[in-house]
Motif scaffolding. Sequence first.
Motif, PDB file in Angstrom:
ATOM      1  N   PHE A 244      70.802 134.837 -24.195  1.00  0.00           N
ATOM      2  CA  PHE A 244      72.054 135.296 -24.782  1.00  0.00           C
ATOM      3  C   PHE A 244      72.569 136.456 -23.951  1.00  0.00           C
ATOM      4  O   PHE A 244      71.851 137.036 -23.146  1.00  0.00           O
ATOM      5  N   ASN A 245      73.822 136.792 -24.147  1.00  0.00           N
ATOM      6  CA  ASN A 245      74.460 137.825 -23.341  1.00  0.00           C
ATOM      7  C   ASN A 245      74.120 139.214 -23.868  1.00  0.00           C
ATOM      8  O   ASN A 245      74.274 139.495 -25.052  1.00  0.00           O
ATOM      9  N   THR A 246      73.628 140.085 -22.973  1.00  0.00           N
ATOM     10  CA  THR A 246      73.374 141.474 -23.348  1.00  0.00           C
ATOM     11  C   THR A 246      74.198 142.449 -22.510  1.00  0.00           C
ATOM     12  O   THR A 246      74.081 143.657 -22.680  1.00  0.00           O
ATOM     13  N   SER A 247      75.029 141.929 -21.611  1.00  0.00           N
ATOM     14  CA  SER A 247      75.760 142.794 -20.691  1.00  0.00           C
ATOM     15  C   SER A 247      76.826 143.599 -21.421  1.00  0.00           C
ATOM     16  O   SER A 247      77.580 143.073 -22.248  1.00  0.00           O
ATOM     17  N   LEU A 248      76.900 144.880 -21.099  1.00  0.00           N
ATOM     18  CA  LEU A 248      77.933 145.749 -21.653  1.00  0.00           C
ATOM     19  C   LEU A 248      79.214 145.684 -20.829  1.00  0.00           C
ATOM     20  O   LEU A 248      80.235 146.255 -21.209  1.00  0.00           O
ATOM     21  N   ILE A 249      79.156 145.021 -19.671  1.00  0.00           N
ATOM     22  CA  ILE A 249      80.296 144.882 -18.771  1.00  0.00           C
ATOM     23  C   ILE A 249      80.637 143.395 -18.650  1.00  0.00           C
ATOM     24  O   ILE A 249      79.746 142.543 -18.608  1.00  0.00           O
ATOM     25  N   THR A 250      81.927 143.074 -18.620  1.00  0.00           N
ATOM     26  CA  THR A 250      82.349 141.676 -18.504  1.00  0.00           C
ATOM     27  C   THR A 250      81.882 141.077 -17.183  1.00  0.00           C
ATOM     28  O   THR A 250      82.110 141.645 -16.104  1.00  0.00           O
ATOM     29  N   GLU A 251      81.203 139.949 -17.258  1.00  0.00           N
ATOM     30  CA  GLU A 251      80.642 139.296 -16.078  1.00  0.00           C
ATOM     31  C   GLU A 251      81.646 138.350 -15.435  1.00  0.00           C
ATOM     32  O   GLU A 251      82.372 137.628 -16.126  1.00  0.00           O
ATOM     33  N   ASP A 252      81.680 138.359 -14.128  1.00  0.00           N
ATOM     34  CA  ASP A 252      82.547 137.467 -13.359  1.00  0.00           C
ATOM     35  C   ASP A 252      81.739 136.220 -12.985  1.00  0.00           C
ATOM     36  O   ASP A 252      80.934 136.243 -12.057  1.00  0.00           O
ATOM     37  N   THR A 253      81.956 135.139 -13.707  1.00  0.00           N
ATOM     38  CA  THR A 253      81.167 133.920 -13.481  1.00  0.00           C
ATOM     39  C   THR A 253      81.607 133.144 -12.239  1.00  0.00           C
ATOM     40  O   THR A 253      80.934 132.186 -11.848  1.00  0.00           O
ATOM     41  N   SER A 254      82.714 133.570 -11.613  1.00  0.00           N
ATOM     42  CA  SER A 254      83.126 132.899 -10.373  1.00  0.00           C
ATOM     43  C   SER A 254      82.081 133.086  -9.278  1.00  0.00           C
ATOM     44  O   SER A 254      82.042 132.310  -8.314  1.00  0.00           O
ATOM     45  N   SER A 255      81.234 134.103  -9.431  1.00  0.00           N
ATOM     46  CA  SER A 255      80.172 134.325  -8.449  1.00  0.00           C
ATOM     47  C   SER A 255      79.196 133.150  -8.402  1.00  0.00           C
ATOM     48  O   SER A 255      78.661 132.824  -7.345  1.00  0.00           O
ATOM     49  N   ILE A 256      78.975 132.506  -9.550  1.00  0.00           N
ATOM     50  CA  ILE A 256      78.076 131.346  -9.580  1.00  0.00           C
ATOM     51  C   ILE A 256      78.723 130.160  -8.860  1.00  0.00           C
ATOM     52  O   ILE A 256      78.056 129.440  -8.101  1.00  0.00           O
ATOM     53  N   THR A 257      80.015 129.983  -9.077  1.00  0.00           N
ATOM     54  CA  THR A 257      80.738 128.910  -8.375  1.00  0.00           C
ATOM     55  C   THR A 257      80.660 129.114  -6.872  1.00  0.00           C
ATOM     56  O   THR A 257      80.474 128.159  -6.104  1.00  0.00           O
ATOM     57  N   TRP A 258      80.790 130.366  -6.445  1.00  0.00           N
ATOM     58  CA  TRP A 258      80.695 130.667  -5.011  1.00  0.00           C
ATOM     59  C   TRP A 258      79.284 130.384  -4.494  1.00  0.00           C
ATOM     60  O   TRP A 258      79.115 129.794  -3.417  1.00  0.00           O
ATOM     61  N   LEU A 259      78.277 130.765  -5.263  1.00  0.00           N
ATOM     62  CA  LEU A 259      76.892 130.519  -4.842  1.00  0.00           C
ATOM     63  C   LEU A 259      76.589 129.029  -4.711  1.00  0.00           C
ATOM     64  O   LEU A 259      75.796 128.624  -3.851  1.00  0.00           O
ATOM     65  N   ASP A 260      77.224 128.227  -5.551  1.00  0.00           N
ATOM     66  CA  ASP A 260      76.987 126.776  -5.500  1.00  0.00           C
ATOM     67  C   ASP A 260      77.318 126.175  -4.137  1.00  0.00           C
ATOM     68  O   ASP A 260      76.814 125.105  -3.783  1.00  0.00           O
ATOM     69  N   LYS A 261      78.150 126.854  -3.371  1.00  0.00           N
ATOM     70  CA  LYS A 261      78.579 126.343  -2.064  1.00  0.00           C
ATOM     71  C   LYS A 261      77.714 126.851  -0.910  1.00  0.00           C
ATOM     72  O   LYS A 261      77.970 126.503   0.252  1.00  0.00           O
ATOM     73  N   GLN A 262      76.719 127.683  -1.214  1.00  0.00           N
ATOM     74  CA  GLN A 262      75.911 128.305  -0.174  1.00  0.00           C
ATOM     75  C   GLN A 262      74.578 127.585   0.017  1.00  0.00           C
ATOM     76  O   GLN A 262      74.071 126.925  -0.902  1.00  0.00           O
ATOM     77  N   ALA A 263      73.997 127.756   1.188  1.00  0.00           N
ATOM     78  CA  ALA A 263      72.713 127.115   1.508  1.00  0.00           C
ATOM     79  C   ALA A 263      71.573 127.785   0.749  1.00  0.00           C
ATOM     80  O   ALA A 263      71.660 128.969   0.393  1.00  0.00           O
ATOM     81  N   PRO A 264      70.472 127.059   0.498  1.00  0.00           N
ATOM     82  CA  PRO A 264      69.328 127.634  -0.215  1.00  0.00           C
ATOM     83  C   PRO A 264      68.763 128.872   0.498  1.00  0.00           C
ATOM     84  O   PRO A 264      68.652 128.899   1.737  1.00  0.00           O
TER      85      PRO A 264
END
Length: 466
Positions: A244-264
Amino acid sequence: MGKIEGQKPRVVLVPFPYQGHITPMLQLGSILNSRGFSITVAHTEFNSPNPLDHPEFVFLPLPDNLSGCETSYISSLKGISAMNVNSKERFHEYMVEMLEKQPQNGLVSCIVYDNLMHFVNEVATHLKLPTVVLRPNSAAYLRSLQFIIQLQADNLIPLPEHQLQDAIPTHHLLRFKDLPFPVTAEIPKILIEFFTSYANIRSSSAIILNTADILDHESLTKLQQHFKVPIFPVGPLQKMAPKFNTSLITEDTSSITWLDKQAPNSVLYISIGSIAIMDKKELIEMAWGLANSDQPFLWVVRPSSVSGSEWIECLPEGFEEITRERGCIVKWAPQKKVLAHPAVGGFWSHSGWNSTLESMCEGVPMICRPYFSDQVVNTRYLTHVWKVALELNSLERKGIEQAIRALMGDKEGKEMRQKALKMKQELELSIQRGGSSWNSFENLVEFIASFTQQNVKATMIPDSSD
């Protein structure tokens, strides 16, 4: 025979409102809730958690009368003092109301509080309620504070510079240099008082630590000898708690989309946490070190984390153009998801305890750039005890470039990655049935349940058949 009517037994949680403290408290509450306890969270207005993220909890706001809380060390200590003074009366009122509604709304088993919120102890003592203290740091950090207190008591501060590289006699894994506050100059009285208060568990019946025996065995043994109350190392809590979410700051989930395009294993993730602040020069050197390393990176630059700057307007001219194809900068990221992503091969961190555990739980080796407090202790353990990280010894661009290349590509980095993956496996075993953390949590549940049983006897309703 007698019987008790009403709801599930209740545990009251009182977190300190910084990210590194509130996260493990909410995780602990979630696990206890899954084990049959109702959870009430009494929290300050400053950095208050979002009740919508935790619908199973009851939230009680505490007035703190703080318009904001500065992040400089001394100012934070003054803020802590104000919170303890301003929140005490309302918390006392809440607890009286709660006790008056027993057993219909559930018996109060105990109060679990962050040791920085020491007003809880006074209220609990007055109302004759048991308390358990949660320490969100490592056991090694607590021992390091005890040593500073002892040095001060023995009039050995300030310490000569030439002793900084010496091992601490009672804590040989640390050097004097690795203590959480410099000891080569006089320590302000307000800090000594803070260390002394933070190392004092007052009348608490037990201590919960978000650590594991495999990480902190020696320090846990020493603390047990010192405090002589049960100690429950139940970490890493983030792996035991439901997601569950515990972050006190709004998270930018676009970072995960960007990571999906990167090499392992190709991306270096960079974040200095929720309160550390760097100067403009350090930001510029970091930027050029990243640019010159040719390494893909995901960089969290928290707004106002750069002194005198709102966000990234101080980045050097040409940096964004040079790194556009291989870099991503966001204001905040969903860190646990980032570290679990297969594209992430390294983590440049401030070495806060939450970040340290999250990185080790995913087998990600680290570059450590500590700023203050437990981050210094954690860095020493990461680099020289667990050997899953290297310390950033130079804040100049050339040293930064070399550190990034060493972590992400060299033989040294590959060896650290192997050790980090082994540590991940060991931590996973510790939370499985029969593991050290699993057993410790089972013992904690039984310990809290024993308070409930005592309260049942005190509030027993006579059965009509008696």
